[in-house]
Each structure stands twice: as structure tokens, then as C-alpha cells.
Design a protein around this motif. Structure first.
Motif, short mmCIF file in Angstrom:
data_model
loop_
_atom_site.label_atom_id
_atom_site.label_comp_id
_atom_site.label_asym_id
_atom_site.label_seq_id
_atom_site.Cartn_x
_atom_site.Cartn_y
_atom_site.Cartn_z
N MET A 271 2.90 -0.76 12.51
CA MET A 271 3.10 -2.15 12.07
C MET A 271 3.73 -2.98 13.19
SD MET A 271 4.53 -1.30 8.25
CE MET A 271 5.06 -2.97 7.95
N LYS A 272 4.66 -2.37 13.91
CA LYS A 272 5.29 -3.08 15.02
C LYS A 272 4.28 -3.37 16.13
CE LYS A 272 9.34 -2.86 18.03
NZ LYS A 272 10.50 -2.04 18.45
N ALA A 273 3.35 -2.43 16.37
CA ALA A 273 2.32 -2.64 17.38
C ALA A 273 1.38 -3.78 16.98
CB ALA A 273 1.53 -1.35 17.60
N ILE A 274 1.05 -3.86 15.69
CA ILE A 274 0.18 -4.94 15.21
C ILE A 274 0.88 -6.29 15.35
CG2 ILE A 274 -0.88 -5.91 13.12
CD1 ILE A 274 -1.49 -3.06 12.23
N GLN A 275 2.16 -6.34 15.04
CA GLN A 275 2.91 -7.59 15.15
C GLN A 275 2.98 -8.08 16.59
OE1 GLN A 275 6.65 -6.63 13.34
NE2 GLN A 275 5.89 -6.82 11.25
N GLU A 276 3.14 -7.15 17.53
CA GLU A 276 3.19 -7.54 18.93
C GLU A 276 1.82 -7.94 19.46
OE1 GLU A 276 4.94 -4.28 20.98
OE2 GLU A 276 6.97 -4.65 20.22
N ARG A 277 0.78 -7.27 18.97
CA ARG A 277 -0.58 -7.55 19.46
C ARG A 277 -1.08 -8.90 18.98
NH1 ARG A 277 -5.78 -3.48 18.69
NH2 ARG A 277 -7.26 -4.69 19.98
N TYR A 278 -0.79 -9.23 17.71
CA TYR A 278 -1.25 -10.51 17.14
C TYR A 278 -0.06 -11.42 16.89
CZ TYR A 278 -5.36 -7.59 16.32
OH TYR A 278 -6.43 -6.74 16.47
N LYS A 279 0.78 -11.54 17.88
CA LYS A 279 1.99 -12.34 17.75
C LYS A 279 1.69 -13.81 17.49
CE LYS A 279 5.11 -11.13 20.61
NZ LYS A 279 5.90 -10.96 21.87
N SER A 280 0.65 -14.32 18.10
CA SER A 280 0.33 -15.74 17.99
C SER A 280 -0.67 -16.05 16.88
CB SER A 280 -0.24 -16.26 19.32
OG SER A 280 -1.39 -15.51 19.70
N ASP A 281 -1.22 -15.02 16.23
CA ASP A 281 -2.22 -15.20 15.18
C ASP A 281 -1.68 -14.55 13.90
OD1 ASP A 281 -4.41 -15.56 13.60
OD2 ASP A 281 -5.86 -14.70 15.00
N LYS A 282 -1.00 -15.34 13.07
CA LYS A 282 -0.37 -14.80 11.87
C LYS A 282 -1.42 -14.35 10.84
CE LYS A 282 3.83 -15.50 13.25
NZ LYS A 282 4.73 -14.35 13.55
N GLN A 283 -2.53 -15.07 10.76
CA GLN A 283 -3.55 -14.70 9.79
C GLN A 283 -4.18 -13.35 10.14
OE1 GLN A 283 -6.60 -17.65 9.32
NE2 GLN A 283 -7.75 -16.45 7.81
N MET B 151 -2.48 -5.88 8.77
CA MET B 151 -1.47 -5.20 7.96
C MET B 151 -2.08 -4.71 6.65
SD MET B 151 1.65 -5.01 9.29
CE MET B 151 2.73 -5.80 10.48
N MET B 152 -2.83 -5.58 5.99
CA MET B 152 -3.47 -5.21 4.73
C MET B 152 -4.48 -4.09 4.94
SD MET B 152 -1.91 -6.98 2.53
CE MET B 152 -2.92 -6.53 1.12
N LYS B 153 -5.18 -4.14 6.05
CA LYS B 153 -6.14 -3.09 6.38
C LYS B 153 -5.43 -1.75 6.58
CE LYS B 153 -9.81 -1.98 9.70
NZ LYS B 153 -10.51 -2.44 10.93
N LEU B 154 -4.28 -1.79 7.24
CA LEU B 154 -3.50 -0.57 7.47
C LEU B 154 -2.99 -0.01 6.14
CD1 LEU B 154 -2.15 1.36 9.51
CD2 LEU B 154 -0.21 -0.21 9.57
N TYR B 155 -2.50 -0.88 5.25
CA TYR B 155 -2.03 -0.42 3.95
C TYR B 155 -3.17 0.22 3.14
CZ TYR B 155 2.18 -3.23 4.76
OH TYR B 155 3.34 -3.75 5.28
N LYS B 156 -4.36 -0.40 3.23
CA LYS B 156 -5.51 0.11 2.47
C LYS B 156 -5.97 1.46 3.00
CE LYS B 156 -10.01 -1.39 0.72
NZ LYS B 156 -11.05 -2.47 0.76
N GLU B 157 -5.98 1.61 4.32
CA GLU B 157 -6.44 2.87 4.92
C GLU B 157 -5.49 4.02 4.59
OE1 GLU B 157 -6.77 2.03 9.05
OE2 GLU B 157 -8.72 1.01 8.87
N THR B 158 -4.20 3.74 4.54
CA THR B 158 -3.21 4.80 4.30
C THR B 158 -2.81 4.92 2.83
OG1 THR B 158 -1.44 3.22 4.82
CG2 THR B 158 -2.26 4.59 6.62
N GLY B 159 -3.32 4.01 1.98
CA GLY B 159 -2.99 4.07 0.56
C GLY B 159 -1.53 3.75 0.28
#
Length: 420
Positions: A74-86, A92-100
Motif C-alpha cells: 500500500m505504501k508503494a502504491i501511495q508513493e507511485r501514484y502520489k499525484s493521481d489520487k483517483q 488500492m481497491m484492486k489490491l484489496y480485491k486480489e487479496t480478499g
């Protein structure tokens, strides 16, 4: 608080009915008008609700552990898309869905308890106001108003006035002492529950913002309950103190029997398991066999604590099996690292001085002898042969030296006058 409680009035009737049924049971033992009968009725209500919430508690544990594991991603995703909140939210939702994983699952037990909590608050407020509510008729209302817990009425609050407390047949000092002690116990149990989760059941090898958030909640939640507790009736304090103690005991059991991988609790659990195997020569109990089975299935992905456990079994001449049992094996020591190929031992790299010294001794022996046996020429006189470049690899002392990096081997070209 009364306004919020009125929103859950639809569940007031079931809550009051359950309390009355327990009151009939305990009233036959301790007397219908005693604080023990009404107090134990509230405690039994809590126990019944928490038993029904055990499946949600299991979901909460799984969700909490999944959130701990996912924090680095999650921290890596936040840093990668720091300027694109959408895009960040989508990933994030994709990560939650993949891991259940459901972030709200960690709050399910508290959310599920809220209607019962506010319904009980509504019932006790009605008792304090001498109003009928749910299945509580006038006779039960009079009985509940006479019930005291250590001198404090069930419906009394810390902030009540002296006149209101006198109407309930008690003194203001008794009410405030009892409520203050219960508020402190309620906050302390909340703090200890969160603290044992942070100190024993968290993977300390992963430092994430989630751990910092949990640490903040460990101090914030007890303060919130302490401030809110002064407005709770004694009966509600009994309810909340009981549910906190239940949560603390339930969590202690889970930490001891099913700790988080990589945590201090897992190290203690596997230490006890290893002692049990040492004493009996086998893994006893289905829960412990399931633990060994999970460790075997991980293979080379085991953490340091699990590798230490497998190594301990290997020293006993035992090898864990896929079904969770252990068998005697002569190759257990070789398989102690989870079946991973052992690393090759690389030779130590010599320093530059040692390499040059070794090269000089190997290639410079003959040169040293020849230089000593060569005839000496007169000093300060150079012959044409002396001005010729010396062969590559030989020095005046006879030791061979490697050319510096970036230079050509052999005689060097004279520099052009313009480059001097």
C-alpha cells in the motif's frame, strides 16, 4: 446520547426481553431486587452477544493480519501514484480485491455491538426516569430501581445531581466512587488489550504506518472511553467493562494459540511447541499439527522464527511432514533450512597489497637473482642500452607490476608538446 439511543429503539424490546429472562434465573438465586440479579443479567447479555459475534471476531483477526501484510504494498502504491489520487484509490481497491481483504472487517465487532449498547443505554435511562420500556412493566421497573451495585443504582451516572441520586435511594459519594473505579477499569482494560496486540502479536520485522496508527489508538481509545464514561449509567459501565474483559481474554487466547507470523507471540508459541515435541517425541493436538503443516507448506518462504523451529527439530533428529507430524530422519539437518539450496562459500577477496606481493614473489625470483649477478656499471654514466625501455612486466627490482587501469601495456608513447 439520548438522541442516539432513541435511533436504536427498534432493538429495545429484544434487549429488554433478554435481560428479563436472565433476571428471572438470577432472581431465583440472589433475590429479584438485588444488584447481583440485575448486574449478572447485564453480564449474561454481554456474553450472549459476544458468543454470537465470534465469527465476526475471526474475520477481524484475519483482516487485521492481512492489513499488516499489505502495508508495504500500500505504501508503494501511495508513493507511485502520489499525484493521481483517483488512480491510487483504484489500485488500492484492486489490491484489496486480489487479496480478499476488507479494511472495515477490523471494526465489525464494535459496529455490530453498537445497536445493543445504545438499546441498553435507552433501557437504563427509562429506568432512571421511572418509565416503562419494552417488556419491563411497573413491577420490574420498581425492582430495577431498588437494585444497587456496591451502593450505586443501575441507572445512576457520575454527573447526576444529588437530588436525582437521592431519588434512587443512594448517596452521591457512593455513586461517584463506584463509577470512577469502573471507568478506570474500563479504560485500563481497553489499553491493555491494545497494548498486548501491539507488543506481542505484530510482525516486528515490518515497519509500516499501520503500526504507528495502532500505537496512537492504544492511547486515544482509553481517553475517549474515560470521557464518555462519566455520562454512562452504572448498568452501561457494567456492560462495557464486561465486553472489554471478554475481548481481552479472547484476544489473549488467540495470541497464545494462533499468533501472527513473525511476532514475539509466535516465537513463544513455537518455543512451547518445540518443548512439547522434545518431551513426547510427537506433535500433540490438531491445532499444533495444523501449525506445523503451515510451516512445512511455506518451504523456503519461512521467516526466521519458523526456520529456528525447524532447525530445533533437526537437532532432535526429526523432520516435519506435510500432514503436521514429525518423523525421525537422518537428513533432517540438511533439510532444516526449508529445502533451500545451501549457499556456496565464496573465497575471501584479497587486498590489492596482498595480490601485488603474491605476484612479485611468483614472477620476480629470477629477476632478483639476475640483478644481483649482473655487473655493476659506474655511477652517473648512462649507456645507450640503459636508455632503452625495459621489458613489460619487469621492474628495476625484478618484480612484475600490472599496468594501471586506462594505460597501455608496454612502452608509453611520448606526449605531444601541445598536451604537456
Amino acid at each position: 446520547m439520548d438522541t442516539i439511543a432513541s435511533l436504536f429503539s427498534f432493538i429495545t424490546w429484544p434487549v429488554s426481553w433478554v435481560i428479563v429472562q436472565f433476571h428471572k434465573l438470577y432472581g431465583a438465586i440472589f433475590g429479584p431486587d438485588t444488584g447481583w440479579a440485575w448486574g449478572l443479567s447485564i453480564v449474561s447479555l454481554v456474553v450472549l452477544i459476544r458468543i454470537c459475534l465470534i465469527p465476526l471476531f475471526v474475520k477481524q483477526i484475519k483482516s487485521t493480519r492481512n492489513m499488516q501484510v499489505l502495508q508495504p504494498k500500500m505504501k508503494a502504491i501511495q508513493e507511485r501514484y502520489k499525484s493521481d489520487k483517483q488512480r491510487q484509490s483504484e489500485e488500492m481497491m484492486k489490491l484489496y480485491k486480489e487479496t480478499g481483504t476488507n479494511p472495515l472487517s477490523s471494526c465489525l465487532p464494535i459496529i455490530a455491538q453498537s445497536p445493543f449498547f445504545f438499546a441498553l443505554y435507552h433501557v437504563l435511562s427509562a429506568i432512571a426516569s421511572n418509565k416503562k420500556i419494552g417488556v419491563i412493566d411497573q413491577s420490574l421497573l420498581d425492582s430495577a430501581r431498588q437494585a444497587h451495585i456496591f451502593g450505586a443504582p443501575l441507572a445512576a451516572k457520575f454527573m447526576d445531581s444529588a437530588d436525582k441520586v437521592d431519588a434512587l435511594g443512594a448517596s452521591l459519594t457512593d455513586v461517584r466512587v463506584v463509577t470512577a473505579i469502573m471507568i478506570v477499569m474500563m479504560s485500563a482494560s481497553q489499553f491493555f488489550t491494545q497494548r498486548q496486540l501491539m507488543t506481542k502479536n505484530v510482525d516486528l520485522t515490518v515497519k509500516t504506518p499501520y503500526m504507528q496508527q495502532q500505537k496512537m489508538l492504544m492511547y486515544i481509545f482509553p481517553l475517549i472511553f474515560a470521557v464518555m464514561g462519566i455520562n454512562f449509567p452504572v448498568g452501561v459501565l457494567v456492560y462495557w467493562l464486561t465486553t472489554n474483559v471478554w475481548t481481552m481474554g479472547q484476544q489473549m487466547y488467540v495470541i497464545n494459540q494462533n499468533p501472527t507470523p513473525g511476532s514475539k507471540a509466535q516465537e513463544q508459541y513455537l518455543g512451547r511447541l518445540l518443548k512439547g515435541v522434545t518431551a513426547h517425541g510427537e506433535v500433540r493436538g490438531r491445532t499444533r499439527r495444523n501449525t506445523v503443516k503451515r510451516i512445512v507448506a511455506k518451504g523456503p518462504d519461512r521467516n526466521d522464527i519458523e526456520r529456528k523451529f525447524v532447525t530445533g527439530l533437526a537437532k532432535l533428529g526429526l523432520a516435519p511432514q506435510e500432514d503436521g507430524t514429525v518423523v525421525k530422519s537422518d537428513t533432517a539437518v540438511a533439510d532444516a533450512d526449508g529445502g533451500a539450496a545451501q549457499r556456496r562459500q565464496q573465497p575471501k577477496r584479497q587486498t590489492k597489497a596482498k595480490r601485488q606481493t603474491g605476484t612479485g614473489h611468483q614472477g620476480g625470483g629470477k629477476d632478483d637473482d639476475s640483478s644481483e649477478s649482473a655487473p655493476k656499471t659506474s655511477l652517473n654514466k648512462k649507456t645507450p642500452q640503459d636508455e632503452k625501455p625495459k621489458p613489460a612486466g619487469k621492474s628495476a627490482s625484478g618484480s612484475s607490476r600490472q599496468a594501471k587501469s586506462g594505460q597501455r601495456k608496454g612502452p608509453q608513447r611520448p606526449k605531444h608538446p601541445s598536451k604537456k
